[in-house]
Design a protein around this motif. Structure first.
Motif, PDB file in Angstrom:
ATOM      1  N   PRO A  38       1.517   0.732 -12.175  1.00  0.00           N
ATOM      2  CA  PRO A  38       2.522   1.706 -11.740  1.00  0.00           C
ATOM      3  C   PRO A  38       3.886   1.079 -11.455  1.00  0.00           C
ATOM      4  CG  PRO A  38       0.439   2.032 -10.562  1.00  0.00           C
ATOM      5  CD  PRO A  38       0.342   0.715 -11.275  1.00  0.00           C
ATOM      6  N   ILE A  39       3.939  -0.244 -11.312  1.00  0.00           N
ATOM      7  CA  ILE A  39       5.199  -0.899 -10.972  1.00  0.00           C
ATOM      8  C   ILE A  39       5.969  -1.307 -12.225  1.00  0.00           C
ATOM      9  CG2 ILE A  39       6.234  -2.920  -9.856  1.00  0.00           C
ATOM     10  CD1 ILE A  39       4.004  -2.777  -7.777  1.00  0.00           C
ATOM     11  N   CYS A  40       5.348  -2.086 -13.105  1.00  0.00           N
ATOM     12  CA  CYS A  40       6.053  -2.577 -14.296  1.00  0.00           C
ATOM     13  C   CYS A  40       5.721  -1.788 -15.556  1.00  0.00           C
ATOM     14  CB  CYS A  40       5.745  -4.055 -14.526  1.00  0.00           C
ATOM     15  SG  CYS A  40       4.037  -4.385 -15.065  1.00  0.00           S
ATOM     16  N   THR A  54      -8.594  -0.891  -0.263  1.00  0.00           N
ATOM     17  CA  THR A  54      -8.661   0.325   0.546  1.00  0.00           C
ATOM     18  C   THR A  54      -8.638   1.604  -0.282  1.00  0.00           C
ATOM     19  OG1 THR A  54      -6.267   0.135   0.840  1.00  0.00           O
ATOM     20  CG2 THR A  54      -7.662  -0.697   2.611  1.00  0.00           C
ATOM     21  N   CYS A  55      -7.841   1.630  -1.350  1.00  0.00           N
ATOM     22  CA  CYS A  55      -7.670   2.873  -2.110  1.00  0.00           C
ATOM     23  C   CYS A  55      -8.064   2.746  -3.572  1.00  0.00           C
ATOM     24  CB  CYS A  55      -6.220   3.349  -2.006  1.00  0.00           C
ATOM     25  SG  CYS A  55      -5.019   2.142  -2.647  1.00  0.00           S
ATOM     26  N   ILE A  56      -8.380   1.525  -4.029  1.00  0.00           N
ATOM     27  CA  ILE A  56      -8.813   1.243  -5.398  1.00  0.00           C
ATOM     28  C   ILE A  56      -7.731   1.572  -6.423  1.00  0.00           C
ATOM     29  CG2 ILE A  56     -10.779   1.396  -6.989  1.00  0.00           C
ATOM     30  CD1 ILE A  56     -11.529   0.398  -4.297  1.00  0.00           C
ATOM     31  N   HIS A  57      -6.464   1.510  -6.029  1.00  0.00           N
ATOM     32  CA  HIS A  57      -5.385   1.592  -7.013  1.00  0.00           C
ATOM     33  C   HIS A  57      -5.136   0.196  -7.573  1.00  0.00           C
ATOM     34  CE1 HIS A  57      -3.877   5.572  -5.169  1.00  0.00           C
ATOM     35  NE2 HIS A  57      -4.397   5.808  -6.354  1.00  0.00           N
ATOM     36  N   ALA A  58      -4.876   0.114  -8.869  1.00  0.00           N
ATOM     37  CA  ALA A  58      -4.766  -1.177  -9.549  1.00  0.00           C
ATOM     38  C   ALA A  58      -3.337  -1.459  -9.986  1.00  0.00           C
ATOM     39  CB  ALA A  58      -5.698  -1.217 -10.754  1.00  0.00           C
TER      40      ALA A  58
END
Length: 292
Positions: A38-40, A54-58
């Motif tokens: 989601p960043i690059c 904690t949230c399993i976002h990668a």
């Protein structure tokens, strides 16, 4: 061994009941496979990815590590985190858990970007100004990049600004270049005696130059270099057409600052300046190709 505080994931099963191999298959793999950071916005690969515990976002481990030095909440959902799963190998179904050291400065947790409150306010304000401009009456564009703006969850403005900086920095690291539209007409125009036209062009390109230099140099205040770039750009526009192909390196004043990225930076500037789009729209639809 997985900690019991990671209670649930997409399958609905308690994580503490899963062994390591099943956890990779049912939790980590779905978070990575077919997903982009989601960043690059690069495609995620297991060996270079990090999955927040904690949230399993990668994310790319490099991207989220830089973010974690500023803020310890997930850029997507704002869940607090202090560790992630990394060194993932989907083939062998193995991974490691990395716990992060405590941040030295508590203020960074509140700001989330920049090294001071002044930096954060400046970035927030410039981004708000860009997003609050009245939209012109024009044909709707096909938006390819939203940086989270058009998703189901509200993304803070500072997060969007930070993602764009990371995206712009990745352009130079990956050595890809924008596909130009109609730059030639802009570059060969003669601005002598056209003060109003010159000021309009500079007003449009200065925010882009400012952000681009921040992304390349990691400097939140490259004001002096912005002035140098705009001076070179105007001088190039005002130069007679017979001098445009001169052999002297007119970019030589920039090379001590941008080094090997100078020519690519100038190409990107020419492409943006030659388009008719505002910066927000240009970011969303500009196409890229590998450099020759």
């Amino acid at each position: 061994m997985l900690e019991g505080k990671i209670m649930k994931h997409s399958t609905g099963e308690p994580a503490r009941k899963l062994n390591g191999e099943n956890f990779v298959v049912k939790v980590i793999s779905p978070a990575i496979c077919g997903q982009t950071c989601p960043i690059c916005l690069r495609e995620l690969e297991d060996r270079t990815a990090a999955v927040l515990t904690t949230c399993i976002h990668a994310y790319c481990v490099g991207c989220i590590r830089k973010w974690s030095n500023l803020k310890r909440t997930c850029p997507l959902c704002n869940a607090q985190f202090d560790s992630w799963f990394c060194k993932i190998n989907l083939s062998s179904r193995s991974f490691r858990k990395e716990r992060l050291p405590n941040l030295n400065c508590a203020d960074n947790l509140k700001i989330g970007i920049g090294s001071s409150r002044t930096d954060a306010r400046r970035i927030l304000q410039s981004t708000r100004n860009e997003l609050s401009r009245d939209r012109r009456s024009e044909r709707p564009l096909t938006w390819r990049r939203s940086f989270g703006r058009r998703g189901p969850e509200s993304v803070p403005t500072d997060v969007i600004a930070w993602r764009k900086l990371q995206w712009r920095a990745s352009i130079y690291d990956r050595r890809i270049q924008a596909v130009p539209s109609s730059v030639r007409s802009c570059l060969v125009m003669n601005l002598t005696g056209s003060h109003g036209v010159k000021e309009a062009i500079l007003e449009r390109i200065k925010p882009w130059i400012q952000r681009e230099l921040e992304a390349i140099l990691g400097d939140p205040d490259p004001t002096i270099i912005v002035h140098l770039v705009t001076s070179l750009f105007v001088a190039r526009l005002e130069a007679p057409s017979s001098q445009l192909n001169a052999e002297n390196d007119f970019l030589s004043p920039l090379r001590p600052f941008l080094y090997e990225k100078t020519d690519l930076f100038w190409h990107e500037l020419r492409c943006f300046a030659g388009s008719s789009l505002r910066m927000e729209e240009y970011d969303s639809v500009v196409e890229y190709r590998t450099m020759d």
